[in-house]
Design an enzyme around this catalytic site. Structure first.
Site, PDB file in Angstrom:
ATOM      1  CB  ILE A   1      42.103   5.104 -15.644  1.00  0.00           C
ATOM      2  CG1 ILE A   1      40.601   5.387 -15.546  1.00  0.00           C
ATOM      3  CG2 ILE A   1      42.904   6.192 -14.927  1.00  0.00           C
ATOM      4  CD1 ILE A   1      40.070   5.525 -14.129  1.00  0.00           C
TER       5      ILE A   1
ATOM      6  N   GLY B   1      44.172  -0.933 -17.748  1.00  0.00           N
ATOM      7  CA  GLY B   1      42.845  -0.721 -18.333  1.00  0.00           C
ATOM      8  C   GLY B   1      42.780   0.674 -18.933  1.00  0.00           C
TER       9      GLY B   1
ATOM     10  CE  LYS C   1      39.688  10.953 -22.349  1.00  0.00           C
ATOM     11  NZ  LYS C   1      39.113  10.079 -21.329  1.00  0.00           N
TER      12      LYS C   1
ATOM     13  CG  HIS D   1      37.253  10.994 -51.067  1.00  0.00           C
ATOM     14  ND1 HIS D   1      37.939   9.884 -50.609  1.00  0.00           N
ATOM     15  CD2 HIS D   1      38.085  11.626 -51.934  1.00  0.00           C
ATOM     16  CE1 HIS D   1      39.118   9.832 -51.199  1.00  0.00           C
ATOM     17  NE2 HIS D   1      39.233  10.879 -52.004  1.00  0.00           N
TER      18      HIS D   1
ATOM     19  CD  GLU E   1      27.891  16.485  -6.832  1.00  0.00           C
ATOM     20  OE1 GLU E   1      27.335  15.635  -7.537  1.00  0.00           O
ATOM     21  OE2 GLU E   1      28.906  16.229  -6.138  1.00  0.00           O
TER      22      GLU E   1
ATOM     23  N   GLY F   1      47.529  -1.418 -13.214  1.00  0.00           N
ATOM     24  CA  GLY F   1      46.275  -1.638 -13.961  1.00  0.00           C
ATOM     25  C   GLY F   1      46.386  -1.107 -15.376  1.00  0.00           C
TER      26      GLY F   1
ATOM     27  CB  CYS G   1      31.936  12.894 -16.442  1.00  0.00           C
ATOM     28  SG  CYS G   1      32.061  13.307 -18.174  1.00  0.00           S
TER      29      CYS G   1
ATOM     30  N   GLY H   1      30.147  16.004 -11.692  1.00  0.00           N
ATOM     31  CA  GLY H   1      30.590  14.697 -11.188  1.00  0.00           C
ATOM     32  C   GLY H   1      32.019  14.360 -11.567  1.00  0.00           C
TER      33      GLY H   1
HETATM   34  P1  FAD Z   1      29.601  10.469 -11.265  1.00  0.00           P
HETATM   35  O1  FAD Z   1      30.158  11.231 -12.387  1.00  0.00           O
HETATM   36  O2  FAD Z   1      30.532   9.698 -10.383  1.00  0.00           O
HETATM   37  O3  FAD Z   1      28.760  11.487 -10.397  1.00  0.00           O
HETATM   38  C1  FAD Z   1      28.164  11.125  -9.202  1.00  0.00           C
HETATM   39  C2  FAD Z   1      28.008  12.372  -8.363  1.00  0.00           C
HETATM   40  O4  FAD Z   1      27.235  12.061  -7.223  1.00  0.00           O
HETATM   41  C3  FAD Z   1      29.329  12.920  -7.857  1.00  0.00           C
HETATM   42  O5  FAD Z   1      29.467  14.261  -8.239  1.00  0.00           O
HETATM   43  C4  FAD Z   1      29.242  12.770  -6.346  1.00  0.00           C
HETATM   44  O6  FAD Z   1      29.880  13.816  -5.644  1.00  0.00           O
HETATM   45  C5  FAD Z   1      27.735  12.783  -6.123  1.00  0.00           C
HETATM   46  N1  FAD Z   1      27.266  12.103  -4.903  1.00  0.00           N
HETATM   47  C6  FAD Z   1      27.561  10.839  -4.500  1.00  0.00           C
HETATM   48  N2  FAD Z   1      26.914  10.556  -3.353  1.00  0.00           N
HETATM   49  C7  FAD Z   1      26.194  11.663  -3.040  1.00  0.00           C
HETATM   50  C8  FAD Z   1      25.326  12.005  -1.979  1.00  0.00           C
HETATM   51  N3  FAD Z   1      25.047  11.138  -0.985  1.00  0.00           N
HETATM   52  N4  FAD Z   1      24.770  13.225  -1.967  1.00  0.00           N
HETATM   53  C9  FAD Z   1      25.040  14.122  -2.953  1.00  0.00           C
HETATM   54  N5  FAD Z   1      25.849  13.857  -3.978  1.00  0.00           N
HETATM   55  C10 FAD Z   1      26.412  12.643  -4.033  1.00  0.00           C
HETATM   56  N6  FAD Z   1      33.572   7.892 -19.444  1.00  0.00           N
HETATM   57  C11 FAD Z   1      33.402   8.146 -20.760  1.00  0.00           C
HETATM   58  O7  FAD Z   1      32.324   7.882 -21.285  1.00  0.00           O
HETATM   59  N7  FAD Z   1      34.418   8.682 -21.515  1.00  0.00           N
HETATM   60  C12 FAD Z   1      35.616   8.989 -20.978  1.00  0.00           C
HETATM   61  O8  FAD Z   1      36.494   9.473 -21.677  1.00  0.00           O
HETATM   62  C13 FAD Z   1      35.823   8.737 -19.605  1.00  0.00           C
HETATM   63  N8  FAD Z   1      37.002   9.040 -19.027  1.00  0.00           N
HETATM   64  C14 FAD Z   1      37.163   8.804 -17.690  1.00  0.00           C
HETATM   65  C15 FAD Z   1      38.402   9.122 -17.126  1.00  0.00           C
HETATM   66  C16 FAD Z   1      38.611   8.887 -15.785  1.00  0.00           C
HETATM   67  C17 FAD Z   1      39.951   9.216 -15.191  1.00  0.00           C
HETATM   68  C18 FAD Z   1      37.565   8.357 -14.975  1.00  0.00           C
HETATM   69  C19 FAD Z   1      37.765   8.125 -13.512  1.00  0.00           C
HETATM   70  C20 FAD Z   1      36.336   8.055 -15.531  1.00  0.00           C
HETATM   71  C21 FAD Z   1      36.132   8.276 -16.899  1.00  0.00           C
HETATM   72  N9  FAD Z   1      34.923   7.969 -17.512  1.00  0.00           N
HETATM   73  C22 FAD Z   1      34.751   8.186 -18.850  1.00  0.00           C
HETATM   74  C23 FAD Z   1      33.777   7.420 -16.749  1.00  0.00           C
HETATM   75  C24 FAD Z   1      32.785   8.535 -16.390  1.00  0.00           C
HETATM   76  O9  FAD Z   1      33.456   9.540 -15.683  1.00  0.00           O
HETATM   77  C25 FAD Z   1      31.652   7.961 -15.560  1.00  0.00           C
HETATM   78  O10 FAD Z   1      31.072   6.872 -16.239  1.00  0.00           O
HETATM   79  C26 FAD Z   1      30.587   9.023 -15.304  1.00  0.00           C
HETATM   80  O11 FAD Z   1      31.128  10.117 -14.595  1.00  0.00           O
HETATM   81  C27 FAD Z   1      29.442   8.407 -14.518  1.00  0.00           C
HETATM   82  O12 FAD Z   1      28.483   9.382 -14.253  1.00  0.00           O
HETATM   83  P2  FAD Z   1      27.542   9.277 -12.964  1.00  0.00           P
HETATM   84  O13 FAD Z   1      26.631  10.430 -13.031  1.00  0.00           O
HETATM   85  O14 FAD Z   1      26.990   7.935 -12.868  1.00  0.00           O
HETATM   86  O15 FAD Z   1      28.529   9.401 -11.723  1.00  0.00           O
HETATM   87  P1  NAI Z   2      39.498  -0.936 -15.995  1.00  0.00           P
HETATM   88  O1  NAI Z   2      38.523  -1.920 -15.540  1.00  0.00           O
HETATM   89  O2  NAI Z   2      39.397  -0.353 -17.355  1.00  0.00           O
HETATM   90  O3  NAI Z   2      40.961  -1.547 -15.896  1.00  0.00           O
HETATM   91  C1  NAI Z   2      41.501  -2.031 -14.709  1.00  0.00           C
HETATM   92  C2  NAI Z   2      42.652  -2.943 -15.041  1.00  0.00           C
HETATM   93  O4  NAI Z   2      43.344  -3.235 -13.840  1.00  0.00           O
HETATM   94  C3  NAI Z   2      42.208  -4.284 -15.632  1.00  0.00           C
HETATM   95  O5  NAI Z   2      42.928  -4.530 -16.814  1.00  0.00           O
HETATM   96  C4  NAI Z   2      42.528  -5.286 -14.531  1.00  0.00           C
HETATM   97  O6  NAI Z   2      42.901  -6.547 -15.018  1.00  0.00           O
HETATM   98  C5  NAI Z   2      43.681  -4.608 -13.829  1.00  0.00           C
HETATM   99  N1  NAI Z   2      43.868  -4.988 -12.433  1.00  0.00           N
HETATM  100  C6  NAI Z   2      42.914  -5.209 -11.493  1.00  0.00           C
HETATM  101  N2  NAI Z   2      43.486  -5.502 -10.308  1.00  0.00           N
HETATM  102  C7  NAI Z   2      44.828  -5.450 -10.499  1.00  0.00           C
HETATM  103  C8  NAI Z   2      45.955  -5.660  -9.652  1.00  0.00           C
HETATM  104  N3  NAI Z   2      45.806  -5.934  -8.367  1.00  0.00           N
HETATM  105  N4  NAI Z   2      47.191  -5.555 -10.198  1.00  0.00           N
HETATM  106  C9  NAI Z   2      47.346  -5.249 -11.526  1.00  0.00           C
HETATM  107  N5  NAI Z   2      46.316  -5.039 -12.358  1.00  0.00           N
HETATM  108  C10 NAI Z   2      45.076  -5.128 -11.855  1.00  0.00           C
HETATM  109  O7  NAI Z   2      39.480   0.214 -14.877  1.00  0.00           O
HETATM  110  P2  NAI Z   2      40.091   1.688 -14.839  1.00  0.00           P
HETATM  111  O8  NAI Z   2      41.174   1.860 -15.824  1.00  0.00           O
HETATM  112  O9  NAI Z   2      40.362   1.962 -13.411  1.00  0.00           O
HETATM  113  O10 NAI Z   2      38.882   2.575 -15.319  1.00  0.00           O
HETATM  114  C11 NAI Z   2      37.637   2.491 -14.635  1.00  0.00           C
HETATM  115  C12 NAI Z   2      36.497   2.749 -15.554  1.00  0.00           C
HETATM  116  O11 NAI Z   2      36.435   4.130 -15.897  1.00  0.00           O
HETATM  117  C13 NAI Z   2      36.597   2.045 -16.894  1.00  0.00           C
HETATM  118  O12 NAI Z   2      36.184   0.712 -16.811  1.00  0.00           O
HETATM  119  C14 NAI Z   2      35.690   2.861 -17.733  1.00  0.00           C
HETATM  120  O13 NAI Z   2      34.376   2.452 -17.515  1.00  0.00           O
HETATM  121  C15 NAI Z   2      35.892   4.263 -17.183  1.00  0.00           C
HETATM  122  N6  NAI Z   2      36.826   5.018 -18.045  1.00  0.00           N
HETATM  123  C16 NAI Z   2      36.502   5.241 -19.347  1.00  0.00           C
HETATM  124  C17 NAI Z   2      37.356   5.931 -20.179  1.00  0.00           C
HETATM  125  C18 NAI Z   2      36.989   6.118 -21.591  1.00  0.00           C
HETATM  126  O14 NAI Z   2      35.844   5.885 -21.943  1.00  0.00           O
HETATM  127  N7  NAI Z   2      37.906   6.537 -22.456  1.00  0.00           N
HETATM  128  C19 NAI Z   2      38.621   6.479 -19.700  1.00  0.00           C
HETATM  129  C20 NAI Z   2      38.888   6.140 -18.319  1.00  0.00           C
HETATM  130  C21 NAI Z   2      37.991   5.469 -17.542  1.00  0.00           C
END
Ligand code: FAD
Ligand code: NAI
Length: 458
Positions: free
Chosen positions: A188, A186, A50, A443, A33, A184, A41, A39
């Site tokens: 986030i 979506g 959250k 319930h 890592e 955006g 998450c 990561g």
């Molecule tokens: P990551 O969590 O991205 O982990 C990858 C790791 O690999 C990182 O720590 C990075 O530093 C490491 N790495 C990369 N390249 C290298 C390298 N060459 N050598 C060593 N280490 C390396 N998902 C949900 O299910 N529920 C949610 O509520 C949710 N909320 C989110 C909110 C936000 C703001 C964001 C941005 C994402 C959210 N997600 C949520 C999505 C979720 O965070 C990701 O789907 C999840 O973290 C993916 O896990 P991963 O292990 O694939 O990658």
């Molecule tokens: P997203 O794909 O959910 O939403 C991006 C939004 O931006 C879309 O609605 C798209 O139409 C819009 N967009 C794209 N280009 C644009 C532009 N140039 N101008 C205006 N709008 C534009 O992506 P987001 O919110 O960045 O999240 C990324 C991923 O992270 C999600 O798809 C999800 O997989 C994960 N995530 C999951 C959460 C959860 O499970 N509760 C919380 C946050 C993230």
């Protein structure tokens, strides 16, 4: 050169769970890592967001306490520096839990940047920080994703000055901006818009599409939009961002340029698989638009090389990464296992929250399925009525007429994210609707709405 049964690249949910399961099964495993275990998450995604949103929920409750007969004196406000400090404590606790589990399962945890350097008779060669080299019979790539940053004029400068933030910076923001603009609408964008609106910012969301929340079922996303608008969030839909200036975001609406003034801007327009500088080309791993191509066993085109989590860009959710990690490990251990992407629940943690899984009526019809939809107000749940003062929640179930089974559920309202998994199980197990009617729900709970909606099917 030390040899391992398995080297995992990336210590996020996909990587750490794969390493943990491999270690548990007795494989000699190393996980590398480069930033922090847990990561995106744990450190800058799911958990920090959250933690923020729960503080907003407490404040929302305090502001509406009178509706529940509770007297709260004076003006309620948020202590944002405290919220960030609390978030850091939560993250620290969970990250140390992950490290503890890895240690307990005898996984070798290595900090540094991993790079694949090719293959020899021992297996795949991986360097760490360009210095030490290790080899392994198998690789799991779990390098995750990063925020998409398109070439919008002024964006680079905005990011450098701190005016524009990605998820990483916004979850460390210690002050509440007066004007907060989100690019955006979506997941986030909506979660952060919900947070900053609750804690006092004027929030505007600029979204390219004509609806918010991307693939979310249309009626549900409409209810969420109305509810967030009631809180004061302004949505500019069907708008294209054309530039970032020092005082705001310029977007195009109906051919005209408009500026949304901002003190802080969040860029949340999607995420991209992170495959840069991993050395994938040295062993010939196939990618499609930057994401690693995998089959349903999480195998890449290269023997004994797997990819799990956001890096394959299939469904970028932490629980998808977890399950993919388990599928990869089971296949490594010779236990047949495959990913089923049809039953992955998704949750949007806004207030109100959304839980959904499977097909919408639209997506089912597009697949040629003969479906019917049952839709019910959450007012049919006693607990929902007891605990709320506004009642816009609904539950929609999509039923396959031919098989008489559920194939989708879309719910907006309290706890939706907690019980949507029950519907995932009913879909996955293909339980006949008549058998679902025989299940006993506790319930009063909000999840009783599933039973009520099932009984309302015509
Ligand atoms: P990551 O969590 O991205 O982990 C990858 C790791 O690999 C990182 O720590 C990075 O530093 C490491 N790495 C990369 N390249 C290298 C390298 N060459 N050598 C060593 N280490 C390396 N998902 C949900 O299910 N529920 C949610 O509520 C949710 N909320 C989110 C909110 C936000 C703001 C964001 C941005 C994402 C959210 N997600 C949520 C999505 C979720 O965070 C990701 O789907 C999840 O973290 C993916 O896990 P991963 O292990 O694939 O990658
Ligand atoms: P997203 O794909 O959910 O939403 C991006 C939004 O931006 C879309 O609605 C798209 O139409 C819009 N967009 C794209 N280009 C644009 C532009 N140039 N101008 C205006 N709008 C534009 O992506 P987001 O919110 O960045 O999240 C990324 C991923 O992270 C999600 O798809 C999800 O997989 C994960 N995530 C999951 C959460 C959860 O499970 N509760 C919380 C946050 C993230």
């Amino acid at each position: 050169m030390e040899n391992f049964d398995l080297i995992v690249i990336g210590g996020g949910p996909g990587g750490y769970l794969a390493a943990e399961r491999a270690g548990h099964a007795g494989l000699k495993t190393m996980v590398v890592e480069k930033r922090e275990f847990g990561g995106v998450c744990l450190n800058e995604g799911c958990v920090p967001s959250k933690t923020f949103l729960n503080s907003a929920k407490v404040l929302d409750y305090a502001n509406h306490a009178a509706n529940y007969g509770v007297k709260v004196e004076g003006k309620n406000s948020i202590d944002q520096a405290f919220v960030v400090e609390r978030k850091n404590k939560v993250v620290k606790t969970l990250v140390s839990g992950v490290k503890g589990q890895l240690k307990a399962n005898k996984v070798n945890m290595k900090m540094g940047v991993a790079k694949i350097e090719g293959k020899d008779a021992e297996g795949y060669i991986v360097s760490v920080d360009g210095k030490e080299k290790f080899s392994a019979k198998r690789l799991i790539i779990a390098s995750g994703s990063t925020a998409a940053c398109p070439p919008i004029p002024g964006l680079k400068e905005g990011l450098a000055s701190g005016l524009v933030m990605t998820n990483r910076e916004v979850l460390d923001l210690k002050e509440i901006p007066e004007k907060f603009v989100v690019i955006g609408g979506g997941v986030i964008g909506l979660e952060m818009a919900s947070y900053f609106s609750s804690v006092g910012s004027q929030v505007e969301v600029i979204e390219m599409l004509t609806k918010i929340a991307g693939p979310t079922e249309a009626e549900i996303s409409g209810i969420l939009q109305k509810s967030l608008e009631k809180k004061g969030i302004k949505f500019n839909l069907g708008c294209k961002v054309v530039g970032i200036e020092a005082d705001g975001v310029v977007y195009e609406k109906d051919g005209k340029q408009v500026k949304a003034k901002a003190d802080k801007i969040l860029l949340s327009i999607g995420r991209r698989a992170f495959t840069q500088d991993l050395g994938l080309e040295t062993i010939g791993v196939n990618c499609d638009r930057g994401a690693i191509v995998t089959d349903d066993k999480m195998m890449t085109n290269v023997a004994n090389v797997y990819a799990v989590g956001d890096v394959n860009a299939k469904v970028m959710l932490a629980h998808t990464a977890y399950r993919e990690a388990e599928v990869a490990i089971n296949n490594i251990l010779g236990k047949p296992d495959r990913m089923n992407y049809n039953v992955i629940p998704s949750v949007i943690y806004t207030n109100p929250e959304i839980g959904s899984v499977g097909e919408t009526e639209e997506s089912a019809k597009a697949k040629g399925l003969d479906v019917k939809v049952a839709s019910l107000s959450l007012m049919f749940s006693g607990r929902y009525v007891a605990e709320n003062t506004e009642y816009d929640g609904i539950c929609k179930l999509v039923i396959n007429k031919k098989t008489n089974t559920l194939i989708g559920a879309h719910i907006i309202g309290s706890y939706a994210g907690e019980y949507i998994v029950a519907v995932s199980a009913l879909i996955d197990l293909e339980v006949d609707i008549e058998n679902i009617k025989k299940l006993v729900f506790p319930h009063p709970t909000v999840c009783e709405i599933i039973r009520e909606t099932v009984f309302s099917i015509k």
